[in-house]
Enzyme design. Sequence first.
Site, PDB file in Angstrom:
ATOM      1  N   GLU A 176      -8.104  -8.838   0.550  1.00 42.45           N
ATOM      2  CA  GLU A 176      -8.691  -7.780  -0.281  1.00 42.45           C
ATOM      3  C   GLU A 176      -7.886  -7.675  -1.555  1.00 42.45           C
ATOM      4  O   GLU A 176      -6.667  -7.846  -1.520  1.00 42.45           O
ATOM      5  CB  GLU A 176      -8.638  -6.413   0.424  1.00 42.45           C
ATOM      6  CG  GLU A 176      -9.720  -6.183   1.418  1.00 42.45           C
ATOM      7  CD  GLU A 176      -9.187  -6.304   2.833  1.00 42.45           C
ATOM      8  OE1 GLU A 176      -7.957  -6.246   3.002  1.00 42.45           O
ATOM      9  OE2 GLU A 176     -10.010  -6.481   3.748  1.00 42.45           O
ATOM     10  N   TYR A 217      -7.398 -16.178  -7.347  1.00 41.22           N
ATOM     11  CA  TYR A 217      -8.077 -16.501  -6.087  1.00 41.22           C
ATOM     12  C   TYR A 217      -9.346 -17.320  -6.347  1.00 41.22           C
ATOM     13  O   TYR A 217      -9.640 -18.270  -5.615  1.00 41.22           O
ATOM     14  CB  TYR A 217      -8.391 -15.216  -5.308  1.00 41.22           C
ATOM     15  CG  TYR A 217      -7.150 -14.452  -4.891  1.00 41.22           C
ATOM     16  CD1 TYR A 217      -6.047 -15.115  -4.352  1.00 41.22           C
ATOM     17  CD2 TYR A 217      -7.060 -13.068  -5.046  1.00 41.22           C
ATOM     18  CE1 TYR A 217      -4.895 -14.422  -3.979  1.00 41.22           C
ATOM     19  CE2 TYR A 217      -5.917 -12.371  -4.675  1.00 41.22           C
ATOM     20  CZ  TYR A 217      -4.842 -13.051  -4.150  1.00 41.22           C
ATOM     21  OH  TYR A 217      -3.709 -12.365  -3.784  1.00 41.22           O
TER      22      TYR A 217
HETATM   23  C1  LIG Z   1      -1.619 -12.215  -9.201  1.00 41.96           C
HETATM   24  C2  LIG Z   1      -0.285 -12.963  -9.260  1.00 41.96           C
HETATM   25  C3  LIG Z   1       0.223 -13.199  -7.816  1.00 41.96           C
HETATM   26  C4  LIG Z   1      -0.486 -14.316  -9.970  1.00 41.96           C
HETATM   27  O1  LIG Z   1       0.724 -15.020  -9.867  1.00 41.96           O
HETATM   28  P1  LIG Z   1       1.218 -16.068 -11.000  1.00 41.96           P
HETATM   29  O2  LIG Z   1       2.380 -16.797 -10.406  1.00 41.96           O
HETATM   30  O3  LIG Z   1       1.436 -15.382 -12.285  1.00 41.96           O
HETATM   31  O4  LIG Z   1      -0.069 -17.001 -11.112  1.00 41.96           O
HETATM   32  P2  LIG Z   1      -0.149 -18.518 -11.620  1.00 41.96           P
HETATM   33  O5  LIG Z   1       0.820 -18.717 -12.742  1.00 41.96           O
HETATM   34  O6  LIG Z   1      -0.065 -19.414 -10.458  1.00 41.96           O
HETATM   35  O7  LIG Z   1      -1.618 -18.532 -12.230  1.00 41.96           O
HETATM   36  C5  LIG Z   1      -2.696 -19.118 -11.549  1.00 41.96           C
HETATM   37  C6  LIG Z   1      -3.998 -18.652 -12.168  1.00 41.96           C
HETATM   38  O8  LIG Z   1      -4.161 -17.250 -11.950  1.00 41.96           O
HETATM   39  C7  LIG Z   1      -4.830 -16.659 -13.072  1.00 41.96           C
HETATM   40  N1  LIG Z   1      -3.930 -15.692 -13.704  1.00 41.96           N
HETATM   41  C8  LIG Z   1      -2.648 -15.443 -13.377  1.00 41.96           C
HETATM   42  N2  LIG Z   1      -2.163 -14.440 -14.151  1.00 41.96           N
HETATM   43  C9  LIG Z   1      -3.156 -14.067 -14.979  1.00 41.96           C
HETATM   44  C10 LIG Z   1      -3.266 -13.086 -15.994  1.00 41.96           C
HETATM   45  N3  LIG Z   1      -2.241 -12.283 -16.326  1.00 41.96           N
HETATM   46  N4  LIG Z   1      -4.462 -12.950 -16.622  1.00 41.96           N
HETATM   47  C11 LIG Z   1      -5.506 -13.747 -16.314  1.00 41.96           C
HETATM   48  N5  LIG Z   1      -5.467 -14.723 -15.356  1.00 41.96           N
HETATM   49  C12 LIG Z   1      -4.300 -14.867 -14.694  1.00 41.96           C
HETATM   50  C13 LIG Z   1      -5.157 -17.804 -14.017  1.00 41.96           C
HETATM   51  O9  LIG Z   1      -6.427 -18.288 -13.634  1.00 41.96           O
HETATM   52  C14 LIG Z   1      -4.063 -18.796 -13.658  1.00 41.96           C
HETATM   53  O10 LIG Z   1      -4.413 -20.124 -13.974  1.00 41.96           O
HETATM   54  P3  LIG Z   1      -4.028 -20.734 -15.422  1.00 41.96           P
HETATM   55  O11 LIG Z   1      -2.579 -20.428 -15.638  1.00 41.96           O
HETATM   56  O12 LIG Z   1      -4.314 -22.191 -15.244  1.00 41.96           O
HETATM   57  O13 LIG Z   1      -4.910 -20.034 -16.401  1.00 41.96           O
HETATM   58  C15 LIG Z   1       0.765 -12.167 -10.104  1.00 41.96           C
HETATM   59  O14 LIG Z   1       0.166 -11.777 -11.328  1.00 41.96           O
HETATM   60  C16 LIG Z   1       1.325 -10.943  -9.402  1.00 41.96           C
HETATM   61  O15 LIG Z   1       2.266 -11.041  -8.598  1.00 41.96           O
HETATM   62  N6  LIG Z   1       0.727  -9.774  -9.719  1.00 41.96           N
HETATM   63  C17 LIG Z   1       1.222  -8.509  -9.168  1.00 41.96           C
HETATM   64  C18 LIG Z   1       0.952  -8.425  -7.683  1.00 41.96           C
HETATM   65  C19 LIG Z   1      -0.525  -8.663  -7.353  1.00 41.96           C
HETATM   66  O16 LIG Z   1      -1.419  -8.106  -7.969  1.00 41.96           O
HETATM   67  N7  LIG Z   1      -0.736  -9.480  -6.296  1.00 41.96           N
HETATM   68  C20 LIG Z   1      -2.066  -9.794  -5.810  1.00 41.96           C
HETATM   69  C21 LIG Z   1      -2.462  -8.757  -4.816  1.00 41.96           C
HETATM   70  S1  LIG Z   1      -4.076  -9.088  -4.155  1.00 41.96           S
END
Ligand SMILES: CC(C)(COP(=O)(O)OP(=O)(O)OC[C@H]1O[C@@H](n2cnc3c(N)ncnc32)[C@H](O)[C@@H]1OP(=O)(O)O)[C@@H](O)C(=O)NCCC(=O)NCCS
Length: 198
Positions: A149, A161
């Site tokens: 979720e 995702y």
């Molecule tokens: C969501 C989260 C886990 C993504 O982790 P991350 O290590 O930054 O992600 P990645 O660098 O592997 O990015 C993978 C893809 O996610 C998407 N993405 C990640 N951050 C993004 C942002 N700020 N805005 C838009 N797309 C984003 C993009 O599609 C990205 O691919 P791209 O870099 O080729 O465009 C991170 O932002 C986080 O920890 N957020 C706070 C906690 C959270 O919300 N967790 C999810 C709970 S369901």
Amino acid sequence: MTASVAPTLHTCWPLHCAGEAFGSDPVRTPDLHWLALGPQHLPVLAEVDKTAYSHPWSERHFAGSLDSGHLLQALVCQAAPVASARSSVLLPGGLQLLGYLVALQAADEVHLLNLTTVPACQRQGWGRRMVHTLTEAARGCAVTSLWLEVRASNAPALALYRSCGFQAVGRRKGYYPDTDTQREDAIVMTLPLSVPLP
Ligand SMILES: CC(C)(COP(=O)(O)OP(=O)(O)OC[C@H]1O[C@@H](n2cnc3c(N)ncnc32)[C@H](O)[C@@H]1OP(=O)(O)O)[C@@H](O)C(=O)NCCC(=O)NCCS
């Protein structure tokens, strides 16, 4: 005759993830590996969660997950020299924390309960790497689908995702706390594991 034991997410979890399969860069991230998290790590996780979420997990939430036998794994690397690592998060033992996940296996399904990249390490591919490792481990123990979720407003997570092949299949009204007077919907997403990764 000895009965064969079905593999679980815990037994299928890779100890190391450095290597071609994950496109790692051993120069930029020396000694990249997975670490099974225990009680000694929970204060750090709760602190990081506070910086990453409007409604973070407390130490008690993480402890409950450990007690329930959920998978708690962190992606870690050798700590960078102090001068270049002002915003890095160190675990007891001196490893640098990049991100972590919590997942539970229920029969042939895996539910992702928490996925967090340390804020200073976001947008470097760690989130996607964590989801891919979870997906591969789940495949390895005959899991048929992953579920999660996510807050309807969490655009970064939704994009991550989707890019990993998850599809939105439902919406839970008012699932998450938001402000004092409002709640936020959850988007339910699933990844059937009979289909290859994108
Ligand atoms: C969501 C989260 C886990 C993504 O982790 P991350 O290590 O930054 O992600 P990645 O660098 O592997 O990015 C993978 C893809 O996610 C998407 N993405 C990640 N951050 C993004 C942002 N700020 N805005 C838009 N797309 C984003 C993009 O599609 C990205 O691919 P791209 O870099 O080729 O465009 C991170 O932002 C986080 O920890 N957020 C706070 C906690 C959270 O919300 N967790 C999810 C709970 S369901």
